[in-house]
Design a protein around this motif. Structure first.
Motif, PDB file in Angstrom:
ATOM      1  N   VAL A 105       8.592  -5.589   0.037  1.00 54.84           N
ATOM      2  CA  VAL A 105       8.153  -4.419  -0.426  1.00 54.84           C
ATOM      3  C   VAL A 105       9.170  -3.532  -0.080  1.00 54.84           C
ATOM      4  O   VAL A 105       9.760  -3.467   0.956  1.00 54.84           O
ATOM      5  N   GLN A 106       9.681  -2.687  -1.119  1.00 50.58           N
ATOM      6  CA  GLN A 106      10.671  -1.596  -0.963  1.00 50.58           C
ATOM      7  C   GLN A 106       9.854  -0.212  -0.918  1.00 50.58           C
ATOM      8  O   GLN A 106       8.919   0.025  -1.431  1.00 50.58           O
ATOM      9  N   PHE A 107      10.328   0.607   0.355  1.00 48.74           N
ATOM     10  CA  PHE A 107       9.856   1.893   0.345  1.00 48.74           C
ATOM     11  C   PHE A 107       9.665   2.789  -0.788  1.00 48.74           C
ATOM     12  O   PHE A 107      10.812   2.768  -1.485  1.00 48.74           O
ATOM     13  N   VAL A 108       8.994   3.585  -1.178  1.00 47.40           N
ATOM     14  CA  VAL A 108       8.815   4.710  -2.175  1.00 47.40           C
ATOM     15  C   VAL A 108       8.686   5.949  -1.502  1.00 47.40           C
ATOM     16  O   VAL A 108       9.333   6.569  -1.856  1.00 47.40           O
ATOM     17  N   SER A 109       7.396   6.068  -0.616  1.00 46.08           N
ATOM     18  CA  SER A 109       7.338   7.482  -0.286  1.00 46.08           C
ATOM     19  C   SER A 109       6.597   7.453   0.845  1.00 46.08           C
ATOM     20  O   SER A 109       5.526   6.333   1.014  1.00 46.08           O
ATOM     21  N   VAL A 110       6.430   8.491   1.479  1.00 41.26           N
ATOM     22  CA  VAL A 110       5.444   8.792   2.675  1.00 41.26           C
ATOM     23  C   VAL A 110       4.564  10.010   2.421  1.00 41.26           C
ATOM     24  O   VAL A 110       5.038  10.896   1.781  1.00 41.26           O
ATOM     25  N   ALA A 111       3.193   9.748   2.634  1.00 38.51           N
ATOM     26  CA  ALA A 111       2.414  10.898   2.343  1.00 38.51           C
ATOM     27  C   ALA A 111       2.645  12.299   3.119  1.00 38.51           C
ATOM     28  O   ALA A 111       2.369  13.234   2.645  1.00 38.51           O
ATOM     29  N   GLU A 112       2.876  11.893   4.571  1.00 35.76           N
ATOM     30  CA  GLU A 112       2.928  13.086   5.423  1.00 35.76           C
ATOM     31  C   GLU A 112       4.156  13.560   5.578  1.00 35.76           C
ATOM     32  O   GLU A 112       5.136  12.810   5.953  1.00 35.76           O
TER      33      GLU A 112
END
Length: 179
Positions: A105-112
């Motif tokens: 899995v490649q990082f996309v974004s973080v909510a916080e």
């Protein structure tokens, strides 16, 4: 269904620090495990596959599916959610959670907006826009630094600035994409 790929693509390992340390390995194909740290903070994790569907009204909408209910393929978006609740009678101070990015899995974004990422296996942390990656030089050339990109992220970290009050609960999350 390609269950081997489903299992690998959505495995999530999380380390929680603060009133104690532990690690959690979960796949949403099973019930999300719950972990209790020092009889205070209970944690559970879940990974869901994001899909677009056409509703009865003909409008497109985003829905979250259990990985066991879909065929997971490269390009699928995954939403990783960590739920926490302080079941103790005292505030849980200095609490942090660290998630290594699952290999497929490649990082996309973080909510916080207060979360940080690492691009070097957890040695250093910051906002993605502020991080650099060392690139080896070719044919004997010196190594150079370049701006870090989403595909460089190895870990996501949340450091709770305030203690988690007794009875308080919430979620933290990040998104990834199956490689």
């Amino acid at each position: 269904m390609n269950s081997k790929f489903n299992h690998i693509a959505i495995a999530v390992a999380t380390t929680f620090v603060g009133l104690g340390a532990a690690s959690l390995l979960a796949t949403p194909a099973m019930a999300a495990p719950v972990m209790l740290l020092s009889n205070s903070v209970a944690l559970s994790s879940e990974a869901m596959i994001e899909r677009q569907e056409i509703g009865a009204d003909g409008k497109e909408r985003i829905v979250l599916k259990q990985p066991k209910d879909v065929i997971v393929v490269p390009g699928d978006r995954v939403v990783f959610t960590l739920r926490y609740v302080n079941k103790g009678s005292e505030p849980a101070a200095d609490f942090r959670a660290v998630n290594p990015m699952p290999g497929p899995v490649q990082f996309v974004s973080v909510a916080e907006d207060w979360a940080e990422v690492s691009v070097d296996g957890g040695k250093s942390w910051g906002k993605l826009a502020d991080l650099k990656v060392l690139v080896a030089g070719e044919d004997g050339a010196a190594a150079t630094l370049r701006a870090a990109a989403a595909e460089d992220v190895t870990h996501v970290r949340w450091i709770f600035a305030k203690p988690i009050a007794p009875g308080a609960e919430g979620t933290i999350s990040y998104r990834g994409m199956v490689k």
